[in-house]
Design a protein around this motif. Sequence first.
Motif, PDB file in Angstrom:
ATOM      1  N   ARG B  79       9.193   0.619 -30.125  1.00 24.92           N
ATOM      2  CA  ARG B  79      10.413   1.223 -30.699  1.00 24.92           C
ATOM      3  C   ARG B  79      11.544   0.196 -30.724  1.00 24.92           C
ATOM      4  O   ARG B  79      12.345   0.169 -31.658  1.00 24.92           O
ATOM      5  CB  ARG B  79      10.814   2.475 -29.906  1.00 24.92           C
ATOM      6  CG  ARG B  79       9.737   3.558 -29.878  1.00 24.92           C
ATOM      7  CD  ARG B  79      10.322   4.936 -29.624  1.00 24.92           C
ATOM      8  NE  ARG B  79      11.104   5.018 -28.421  1.00 24.92           N
ATOM      9  CZ  ARG B  79      10.628   5.253 -27.194  1.00 24.92           C
ATOM     10  NH1 ARG B  79       9.339   5.440 -27.033  1.00 24.92           N
ATOM     11  NH2 ARG B  79      11.422   5.322 -26.164  1.00 24.92           N
ATOM     12  N   THR B  83      13.213  -1.007 -34.132  1.00 20.48           N
ATOM     13  CA  THR B  83      14.660  -0.766 -34.241  1.00 20.48           C
ATOM     14  C   THR B  83      15.393  -2.054 -34.625  1.00 20.48           C
ATOM     15  O   THR B  83      16.257  -2.047 -35.510  1.00 20.48           O
ATOM     16  CB  THR B  83      15.199  -0.211 -32.898  1.00 20.48           C
ATOM     17  OG1 THR B  83      14.572   1.045 -32.670  1.00 20.48           O
ATOM     18  CG2 THR B  83      16.706  -0.025 -32.929  1.00 20.48           C
ATOM     19  N   HIS B  86      14.784  -2.723 -38.264  1.00 21.26           N
ATOM     20  CA  HIS B  86      15.545  -1.803 -39.103  1.00 21.26           C
ATOM     21  C   HIS B  86      17.032  -2.174 -39.130  1.00 21.26           C
ATOM     22  O   HIS B  86      17.658  -2.191 -40.181  1.00 21.26           O
ATOM     23  CB  HIS B  86      15.380  -0.393 -38.531  1.00 21.26           C
ATOM     24  CG  HIS B  86      15.222   0.624 -39.590  1.00 21.26           C
ATOM     25  ND1 HIS B  86      14.014   1.176 -39.904  1.00 21.26           N
ATOM     26  CD2 HIS B  86      16.128   1.174 -40.433  1.00 21.26           C
ATOM     27  CE1 HIS B  86      14.182   2.027 -40.895  1.00 21.26           C
ATOM     28  NE2 HIS B  86      15.445   2.048 -41.236  1.00 21.26           N
ATOM     29  N   ILE B  87      17.560  -2.472 -37.952  1.00 18.54           N
ATOM     30  CA  ILE B  87      18.991  -2.801 -37.870  1.00 18.54           C
ATOM     31  C   ILE B  87      19.286  -4.099 -38.629  1.00 18.54           C
ATOM     32  O   ILE B  87      20.321  -4.224 -39.280  1.00 18.54           O
ATOM     33  CB  ILE B  87      19.450  -2.898 -36.393  1.00 18.54           C
ATOM     34  CG1 ILE B  87      19.419  -1.510 -35.747  1.00 18.54           C
ATOM     35  CG2 ILE B  87      20.859  -3.491 -36.295  1.00 18.54           C
ATOM     36  CD1 ILE B  87      19.785  -1.490 -34.268  1.00 18.54           C
ATOM     37  N   GLU B  90      19.855  -3.189 -42.094  1.00 12.84           N
ATOM     38  CA  GLU B  90      21.175  -2.544 -42.251  1.00 12.84           C
ATOM     39  C   GLU B  90      22.282  -3.615 -42.263  1.00 12.84           C
ATOM     40  O   GLU B  90      23.201  -3.558 -43.076  1.00 12.84           O
ATOM     41  CB  GLU B  90      21.442  -1.559 -41.099  1.00 12.84           C
ATOM     42  CG  GLU B  90      20.460  -0.393 -40.999  1.00 12.84           C
ATOM     43  CD  GLU B  90      20.613   0.632 -42.113  1.00 12.84           C
ATOM     44  OE1 GLU B  90      21.555   0.515 -42.921  1.00 12.84           O
ATOM     45  OE2 GLU B  90      19.749   1.533 -42.199  1.00 12.84           O
ATOM     46  N   ASN B 200      23.823   4.465 -39.460  1.00 10.48           N
ATOM     47  CA  ASN B 200      22.355   4.300 -39.457  1.00 10.48           C
ATOM     48  C   ASN B 200      21.900   3.501 -38.237  1.00 10.48           C
ATOM     49  O   ASN B 200      20.873   3.804 -37.621  1.00 10.48           O
ATOM     50  CB  ASN B 200      21.886   3.565 -40.725  1.00 10.48           C
ATOM     51  CG  ASN B 200      22.040   4.423 -41.970  1.00 10.48           C
ATOM     52  OD1 ASN B 200      22.333   5.606 -41.869  1.00 10.48           O
ATOM     53  ND2 ASN B 200      21.852   3.820 -43.132  1.00 10.48           N
ATOM     54  N   ILE B 201      22.680   2.458 -37.912  1.00  6.61           N
ATOM     55  CA  ILE B 201      22.333   1.645 -36.738  1.00  6.61           C
ATOM     56  C   ILE B 201      22.355   2.525 -35.485  1.00  6.61           C
ATOM     57  O   ILE B 201      21.432   2.490 -34.662  1.00  6.61           O
ATOM     58  CB  ILE B 201      23.303   0.445 -36.582  1.00  6.61           C
ATOM     59  CG1 ILE B 201      23.098  -0.539 -37.735  1.00  6.61           C
ATOM     60  CG2 ILE B 201      23.108  -0.242 -35.226  1.00  6.61           C
ATOM     61  CD1 ILE B 201      24.080  -1.707 -37.773  1.00  6.61           C
ATOM     62  N   GLU B 203      21.936   5.698 -35.290  1.00  7.55           N
ATOM     63  CA  GLU B 203      20.774   6.616 -35.313  1.00  7.55           C
ATOM     64  C   GLU B 203      19.512   5.908 -34.833  1.00  7.55           C
ATOM     65  O   GLU B 203      18.673   6.484 -34.150  1.00  7.55           O
ATOM     66  CB  GLU B 203      20.562   7.164 -36.736  1.00  7.55           C
ATOM     67  CG  GLU B 203      21.565   8.247 -37.109  1.00  7.55           C
ATOM     68  CD  GLU B 203      21.537   8.606 -38.590  1.00  7.55           C
ATOM     69  OE1 GLU B 203      20.805   7.937 -39.369  1.00  7.55           O
ATOM     70  OE2 GLU B 203      22.252   9.541 -38.976  1.00  7.55           O
ATOM     71  N   ARG B 204      19.387   4.642 -35.213  1.00 10.72           N
ATOM     72  CA  ARG B 204      18.208   3.862 -34.777  1.00 10.72           C
ATOM     73  C   ARG B 204      18.224   3.651 -33.258  1.00 10.72           C
ATOM     74  O   ARG B 204      17.187   3.625 -32.624  1.00 10.72           O
ATOM     75  CB  ARG B 204      18.193   2.497 -35.476  1.00 10.72           C
ATOM     76  CG  ARG B 204      17.815   2.590 -36.920  1.00 10.72           C
ATOM     77  CD  ARG B 204      16.337   2.898 -37.053  1.00 10.72           C
ATOM     78  NE  ARG B 204      16.126   3.822 -38.145  1.00 10.72           N
ATOM     79  CZ  ARG B 204      14.949   4.355 -38.458  1.00 10.72           C
ATOM     80  NH1 ARG B 204      13.884   4.050 -37.755  1.00 10.72           N
ATOM     81  NH2 ARG B 204      14.834   5.193 -39.447  1.00 10.72           N
ATOM     82  N   TYR B 207      16.980   6.716 -31.711  1.00 13.08           N
ATOM     83  CA  TYR B 207      15.514   6.745 -31.819  1.00 13.08           C
ATOM     84  C   TYR B 207      14.879   5.827 -30.776  1.00 13.08           C
ATOM     85  O   TYR B 207      13.924   6.209 -30.087  1.00 13.08           O
ATOM     86  CB  TYR B 207      15.066   6.322 -33.226  1.00 13.08           C
ATOM     87  CG  TYR B 207      13.598   5.979 -33.261  1.00 13.08           C
ATOM     88  CD1 TYR B 207      12.638   6.983 -33.139  1.00 13.08           C
ATOM     89  CD2 TYR B 207      13.166   4.659 -33.360  1.00 13.08           C
ATOM     90  CE1 TYR B 207      11.291   6.674 -33.121  1.00 13.08           C
ATOM     91  CE2 TYR B 207      11.827   4.345 -33.340  1.00 13.08           C
ATOM     92  CZ  TYR B 207      10.891   5.356 -33.225  1.00 13.08           C
ATOM     93  OH  TYR B 207       9.550   5.038 -33.193  1.00 13.08           O
ATOM     94  N   MET B 208      15.433   4.631 -30.657  1.00 15.98           N
ATOM     95  CA  MET B 208      14.823   3.674 -29.734  1.00 15.98           C
ATOM     96  C   MET B 208      14.792   4.237 -28.314  1.00 15.98           C
ATOM     97  O   MET B 208      13.778   4.147 -27.617  1.00 15.98           O
ATOM     98  CB  MET B 208      15.590   2.360 -29.739  1.00 15.98           C
ATOM     99  CG  MET B 208      14.929   1.299 -28.885  1.00 15.98           C
ATOM    100  SD  MET B 208      15.904  -0.186 -28.771  1.00 15.98           S
ATOM    101  CE  MET B 208      17.086   0.302 -27.555  1.00 15.98           C
ATOM    102  N   MET B 213      13.516  10.780 -34.075  1.00 17.91           N
ATOM    103  CA  MET B 213      14.153  10.291 -35.292  1.00 17.91           C
ATOM    104  C   MET B 213      14.936  11.426 -35.922  1.00 17.91           C
ATOM    105  O   MET B 213      14.372  12.488 -36.181  1.00 17.91           O
ATOM    106  CB  MET B 213      13.060   9.835 -36.256  1.00 17.91           C
ATOM    107  CG  MET B 213      13.293   8.460 -36.789  1.00 17.91           C
ATOM    108  SD  MET B 213      11.956   7.981 -37.847  1.00 17.91           S
ATOM    109  CE  MET B 213      10.935   7.086 -36.726  1.00 17.91           C
TER     110      MET B 213
END
Lengths: 279, 221
Positions: B79, B83, B86-87, B90, B200-201, B203-204, B207-208, B213
């Motif tokens: 995760r 993450t 993903h970041i 972003e 969004n960051i 939210e990630r 999640y991490m 999610m």
Amino acid sequence: MTTVRMRPIMTRVAAKTGEPAQETAVDYAIEARSLRAYYGENLALKDVTLPMRRNYVTAIIGPSGCGKSTLVRCLNRMHELVPGARIEGKVLFGGADINAAGVDPVELRSRIGMVFQKPNPFPKSIYANVAFGLKINGHKGNMAEAVERSLRQAALWDEVKDRLNSPALSLSGGQQQRLCIARAIAIEPEVVLMDEPCSALDPIATMAIEDLIRRLKERYSIVIVTHNMQQAARVSDETAFLMVDQDRAGYLVEFDATERIFTNPSHEQTEAYITGRFS
Amino acid sequence: MPRVDFDRDLMALQDELLLMGSMVEKAIAKAMDALKRRDLEAAREVVRDDDLIDQKQFDIEDHCINTMATQHPVAIDLRHIVTVLHISVELERMADYAEGIGKISIMMGDEPPLKPLIDIPRMADKTADMLRRSLDALVNRDVEAAHRVCGDDDEVDALYDQVYRELLTYMIEDAKNIRRATYLLWVAHDLERVADRATNIAERVIYMVTGKMAEVGASTY
């Protein structure tokens, strides 16, 4: 379809034990309930309750000495073959207690087959290895067809069809293990227990066996003990994580969908183990 | 038994991401400063330096892929890496918005802005703050802080709404204002999107830490 295959054995075992055949939901092929396994006075496995679903691959992972192999050996009464070994609690197969008086362990093992860590074909021909179990189980149909069917299911037929009378020991390690799987499934068991079936194989043979396991679950329920966590992640639907306590008794920490175990396990111990930070 | 090298690798990956975050923060600040001071050279630098941020994103992505291929991460480690990956995407998009603001400055040329810049710099400060706090939440594994970042997006949306209405009145008042009002509207929109990316960051990060999610709140725009 599998339900239909299961009914005769459920009825047979239930008739012998006098227990109702519907005690377990049909979703479960085999269930350990508060299972404790001993070697003499030593407790090796502590209160394990583990329902293993039909047509699922259930993986059992955990560090050395946590009782993984003991657990699978309890599932087809192989544990009792060790002098002084005994169990408490129950193992239900088709809803009936496999340890109840009157259950024939040999017949039980024909319904719950096992594949071991090291390929162990008999020193006979390829054909004779697969036919062996069929013969002692009084197979009445066409033997050659049954052998071919098993070899095909074990994804070995194409490699051996022209040399069925060659010695099984002339096959490679991976082929020998698939032959052992063919031998185990020839007698149409309902559950196949696999105790580290790939630990003696190279990566290509391992991938072939893993591919086979995924296909076999359409017909059988599979329980696999593995030290290789990536293998558990690749092939299984559900994973049980066992640990060992201070008294060296194994216990179940977590049992969940494999996807969840490897992405977001619930227990810290599971996370520490699967991420390699176990101490 | 700790995995010393792997843990060091994960930390190095996070440090690279934080470095990228600070590059993006500086790009936004520099783009805004260039806009306010009408410094076309600084605006050109923001546009040019976007390539460095793009390269940083590629490097981080490459690092993530190598780590996944060689270390087979699972659970929190997996995760964490996903993450970071993903970041980084972003952040790369945020830098594109900074580049966009730089390009708007260049298009405006020597023309003075339509009106004194008050709410737009406030939006920029707020979005930069959200970006910083979202990355702090990552470092501290702080779910509550991440939730607060998501909550702040409403403030940026409200500021954008205010800027939009104000610019609309300028346009209605005199059609000659439309071009210059549109430039400023684009800037405000870019900043509003930066705030969405900061959300969004956050939210990630949630999640991490939790493995769950979910979209936390929804942007008005």
